[in-house]
Design a protein around this motif. Structure first.
Motif, mmCIF file in Angstrom:
data_model
loop_
_atom_site.group_PDB
_atom_site.id
_atom_site.type_symbol
_atom_site.label_atom_id
_atom_site.label_comp_id
_atom_site.label_asym_id
_atom_site.label_seq_id
_atom_site.Cartn_x
_atom_site.Cartn_y
_atom_site.Cartn_z
ATOM 1 N N ASN A 1 -8.081 -11.529 9.314
ATOM 2 C CA ASN A 1 -8.339 -12.034 7.965
ATOM 3 C C ASN A 1 -9.763 -11.735 7.513
ATOM 4 O OD1 ASN A 1 -6.096 -13.140 6.707
ATOM 5 N ND2 ASN A 1 -6.192 -15.015 7.912
ATOM 6 N N GLN B 1 1.109 -4.811 -1.863
ATOM 7 C CA GLN B 1 0.065 -4.117 -1.094
ATOM 8 C C GLN B 1 0.343 -2.621 -0.989
ATOM 9 O OE1 GLN B 1 -0.166 -6.211 2.704
ATOM 10 N NE2 GLN B 1 -2.362 -6.428 2.392
ATOM 11 N N GLY C 1 -2.938 -6.302 7.906
ATOM 12 C CA GLY C 1 -2.008 -7.396 7.647
ATOM 13 C C GLY C 1 -0.643 -7.128 8.230
ATOM 14 N N ASN D 1 -0.579 -13.592 3.164
ATOM 15 C CA ASN D 1 0.538 -13.292 4.053
ATOM 16 C C ASN D 1 0.372 -13.938 5.414
ATOM 17 O OD1 ASN D 1 2.798 -11.917 3.222
ATOM 18 N ND2 ASN D 1 1.793 -9.934 3.160
ATOM 19 N N ILE E 1 -6.552 -1.692 5.328
ATOM 20 C CA ILE E 1 -6.470 -3.129 5.054
ATOM 21 C C ILE E 1 -5.016 -3.577 5.048
ATOM 22 C CG2 ILE E 1 -6.921 -4.930 3.344
ATOM 23 C CD1 ILE E 1 -9.378 -3.330 2.462
ATOM 24 N N SER E 2 -4.144 -2.790 4.422
ATOM 25 C CA SER E 2 -2.716 -3.135 4.392
ATOM 26 C C SER E 2 -2.133 -3.174 5.799
ATOM 27 C CB SER E 2 -1.940 -2.127 3.542
ATOM 28 O OG SER E 2 -2.398 -2.131 2.209
ATOM 29 N N ASN F 1 -3.434 -9.857 2.120
ATOM 30 C CA ASN F 1 -3.432 -9.992 3.588
ATOM 31 C C ASN F 1 -3.617 -11.434 3.996
ATOM 32 O OD1 ASN F 1 -2.948 -7.529 4.674
ATOM 33 N ND2 ASN F 1 -5.026 -7.119 5.331
ATOM 34 N N GLY G 1 -10.369 -7.924 7.062
ATOM 35 C CA GLY G 1 -9.686 -7.459 5.864
ATOM 36 C C GLY G 1 -10.433 -7.858 4.604
ATOM 37 N N VAL H 1 3.764 -7.880 0.602
ATOM 38 C CA VAL H 1 3.695 -6.601 1.324
ATOM 39 C C VAL H 1 4.046 -5.449 0.388
ATOM 40 C CG1 VAL H 1 4.761 -5.214 3.143
ATOM 41 C CG2 VAL H 1 4.126 -7.584 3.611
#
Length: 787
Positions: free
Chosen positions: A23, A425, A679, A299, A675-676, A296, A26, A422
């Motif tokens: 976390n 993202q 997560g 989620n 970054i995606s 992120n 990100g 998601v």
């Protein structure tokens, strides 16, 4: 109470250290990217704002209306215009002309170098705000042979000594006196120069062609008096050139200095963007990447919600209100955001030198800058509240009676919400990937397209001192060198044609027609040196002595004249006095850039105008050609340093801005994917953890590793495919709009979207696949031993 909140937040952070790190990293990468872009945008928006009178200073622009429907906007004005405006209108407090940059040879003692400067009027230093080092700005430009130097230029020629009152020679002919030294111009200045010379000197040397209302040759700026309406003043002056020149097609208007840098593009007489487009695009990208980082957080927080359900239930049992729980969870989110902000600041500090190199800027991270601190605080608070809002609202919905009985389910709604996040993202990430591919393809097209001549093995140098009058001798000597194939001369540098005229007459022309033609002067062998193709007729030929009065045109010029296919041998008159004929039509070649359509071009043979020698090297022997050019340059212009340029380099320089955008898009696309995937990596780990018993049962019943891996990755595969379906039309729309800025461009092909989709799938499945394979390889006995 607050202390308790932060204690719980700290314990939660430590307890779930892996998820917490994901976390924080990100968020920190998202915030660092946003901060870098804010620094860049802030610098762009503050261009020229160091001038105290910025709100009153305006650039004088012209709209030229032609009968073919073209409206051409230019900042080039007749030289008599600016003094006329100051003398005629009391609204004008100060006014100054501002020439195009001129490269002159400056010499103090023995050292001499080419330096870039401008000629300006006396009011220039009163209008603009420059920090004085020494001298008097009010009188610095009073002497005709005065020179005002920047601090770095003065140090270059005079070292640590005071430059004030010192002499320096211009082009080895004129002695100038240093009357003032100013601080170097800030990097966010639209005005660029290393020194200033008086416009009076420029006027005295070029009055014969400057003192014409029909010739555009300098830029102009006016500073209007306080409380003067710029639009009202604009209405007064719009027809001033028409009043002085009855043949004029010019309407004057003003552009505020504050818009000079960002709004420099005009189409059909209307403002049509400029660098402001990049400011908007980068601002959107900053928001997109920060949004991906926040998604992120949402989620992972909702995925971890079941682990904190009992905590919520117990707090509600002992009397905690929903508002208190919301404050607690938002406080945790703000703590994550604060830690990420500190880490983001460190990342920006480390990356800023590379970012400056990439963007050609000199940005600094000043932690004492109030405005910057405010931006960072807003980013931190926004990120904390936005990222923590849904998890906080979701967690307080747990019913204590059900939770304490052990009935804890994340719920279909939460799972659906995570899937939506998601998809968002990866939709944003795929848009950036497609954009990166399209920018790369367009740049590759620009560098490899056929522009109508061979720019390889082509170089040129400017003629100085005795080179002009000895050009024929130099040409013949160069052609005798085995490394030189062809030689020609021009009045302007290749790819930098700046002159235009509507003073052409031909048979059948409408007497009222006004059509703008670019025009240059070129020597014999122009076509051979550039390896161009003829559409009809011939090139200039030494066998015909009358060719010094004749012309070449390109296909577009022939079309404008109505001579498609039969332009050769047509009579043509330039400026009412130069009478000749068109001897040949050159196939259209691009002498500007791929941003613009090819313009009609007229080529005359006027040796007195030649300023540049252009050489084509033979057999790729560039070093030999350069040596030959240097030899004859030093022979006929020994006082001037030898400089040369490659035509292909000049072509590449026209797209430096696009290349930078391409590289930046590349970095941002990679960052968004990283970054995606951070997560996605954590979500896959959470999914594997929740389904460990299901996987154990499936393995016990004979499921293969491939079956289980497919089971784990199938859901994420569909999410990426849905993202691609949403992203592709969005990316097509955005990039099609970007390509509209180019007259010559690629078509966005179907395979561009296929590549972006498969790349995203490959990365996503690689991320999820690690946990899927790990779960598939686990021992089912460990998962089922308590059942």
């Amino acid at each position: 109470m607050l202390k308790n909140y932060f204690t719980i937040a700290y314990r939660t952070l430590v307890k779930n250290n892996i998820y917490s790190l994901i976390n924080i990293f990100g968020l920190s990468f998202g915030m660092a990217t946003t901060l870098l872009i804010i620094l860049w945008v802030q610098d762009e928006l503050e261009f020229d704002h160091f001038h105290k009178n910025i709100n009153n200073i305006h650039r004088i622009l012209e709209n030229q209306q032609y009968t073919d429907g073209n409206i051409f906007t230019t900042s080039s004005n007749p030289a008599p215009l600016v003094p006329y405006l100051k003398e005629t209108y009391p609204e004008v407090k100060y006014a100054s002309r501002y020439t195009w940059p001129v490269e002159n040879l400056l010499r103090a003692d023995k050292e001499g170098n080419f330096e870039s400067g401008r000629h300006v009027d006396k009011d220039f230093l009163k209008m603009y705000t420059f920090e004085l080092v020494e001298g008097d700005l009010n009188t610095a430009l009073d002497p005709v042979n005065a020179i005002v130097m920047t601090e770095s230029l003065a140090g270059k020629y005079f070292g640590d000594e005071s430059a004030l009152g010192k002499s320096i020679t211009l082009n080895d002919t004129t002695e100038l006196n240093v009357t003032a030294v100013i601080k170097d111009l800030p990097t966010n200045s639209s005005l660029t120069f290393d020194y200033l010379l008086t416009f009076e000197k420029f006027w005295n040397e070029n009055k014969s062609w400057l003192d014409e209302w029909g010739n555009n040759n300098v830029s102009g700026f006016v500073q209007i008096a306080d409380n003067t309406s710029a639009s009202a003043f604009e209405d007064k002056i719009e027809d001033d050139i028409k009043d002085k020149n009855e043949r004029s097609n010019v309407t004057l208007f003003l552009q505020p200095l504050s818009e000079y840098h960002l709004y420099s593009k005009f189409e059909n007489g209307k403002q049509a963007g400029g660098r402001i487009t990049n400011v908007k695009v980068f601002s959107i990208i900053a928001f997109v990447i920060l949004l991906i980082a926040c998604i992120n957080f949402m989620n992972l927080s909702t995925a971890q919600a079941t682990k904190r359900a009992k905590e919520v239930g117990l707090r509600k049992v002992v009397g905690a209100y929903d508002k208190q729980l919301i404050f607690q969870f938002l406080g945790e989110s703000l703590l994550y955001s604060l830690i990420a902000a500190v880490l983001a600041g460190l990342i920006v500090y480390l990356l800023l030198p590379y970012f400056n190199e990439l963007t050609a800027k000199k940005l600094t991270l000043d932690i004492l800058n109030t405005e910057l601190l405010l931006y960072m605080a807003l980013i931190t608070v926004f990120t904390g509240l936005f990222a923590g809002s849904y998890p906080a609202l979701y967690l307080i919905r747990y019913q204590p009676a059900r939770v304490l009985k052990g009935v804890i389910r994340s719920g279909r709604e939460a799972a659906t919400f995570r899937k939506v996040l998601v998809v968002i993202q990866f939709t944003l990430a795929i848009v950036l990937i497609v954009s990166t591919i399209v920018v790369y393809q367009q740049l590759n097209f620009l560098q490899s397209q056929d522009i109508g001549f061979n720019r390889e093995q082509l170089l040129y140098m400017e003629m100085h001192q005795g080179m002009g009058k000895n050009y024929e001798t130099i040409r013949k000597e160069l052609l005798n060198d085995p490394s030189v194939e062809h030689v020609t001369a021009m009045n302007m540098a290749p790819l930098n044609f700046g002159n235009s005229t509507y003073g052409l007459e031909w048979e059948g022309k409408d007497p009222d027609a006004m059509i703008l033609f670019s025009n240059i002067s070129a020597d014999f062998d122009f076509i051979q040196t550039f390896e161009m193709e003829l559409a009809e007729g011939r090139g200039f030929d030494r066998k015909y002595s009358t060719d010094t009065a004749n012309f070449l045109v390109n296909e577009e010029a022939a079309r404008k004249m109505g001579f498609e296919g039969n332009a050769a041998e047509q009579p043509l008159t330039l400026w009412g006095e130069r009478k000749g004929k068109i001897v040949g039509v050159i196939k259209d070649f691009n002498f500007s850039s791929s941003h613009d359509e090819i313009e009609p071009l007229l080529i005359a043979l006027e040796p007195d105008w030649f300023n540049y020698i252009v050489v084509r090297a033979k057999g790729g022997n560039m070093d030999g050609a350069i040596s030959a050019m240097e030899k004859y340059h030093n022979m006929y212009a020994p006082a001037y340093p030898f400089e040369y340029k490659f035509v292909d380099d000049q072509w590449s320089e026209k797209y430096e801005a696009e290349e930078r955008i391409g590289v930046i898009f590349n970095y941002f696309a990679v960052l968004s994917i990283i970054i995606s995937c951070l997560g996605l990596f954590a979500l896959a780990a959470y999914a594997a953890e929740r389904r460990v018993k299901e996987i154990g049962v499936r393995k016990a019943l004979g499921a293969s590793i491939l079956n289980i891996t497919g089971l784990m990755t199938r859901e994420f595969t569909w999410l990426v495919i849905i993202s691609a379906c949403l992203a592709c039309p969005i990316a097509w729309y955005l990039m099609d709009a970007w390509l509209e800025d180019f007259a010559y461009k690629i078509n966005i092909g179907f395979f561009t979207f296929v590549i972006a989709t498969f790349l995203s799938l490959f990365i996503a499945l690689g991320t999820v696949g690690f946990h899927a394979v790990k779960a598939a390889l686990s021992n089912p006995v460990k998962a089922l031993r308590y059942e």
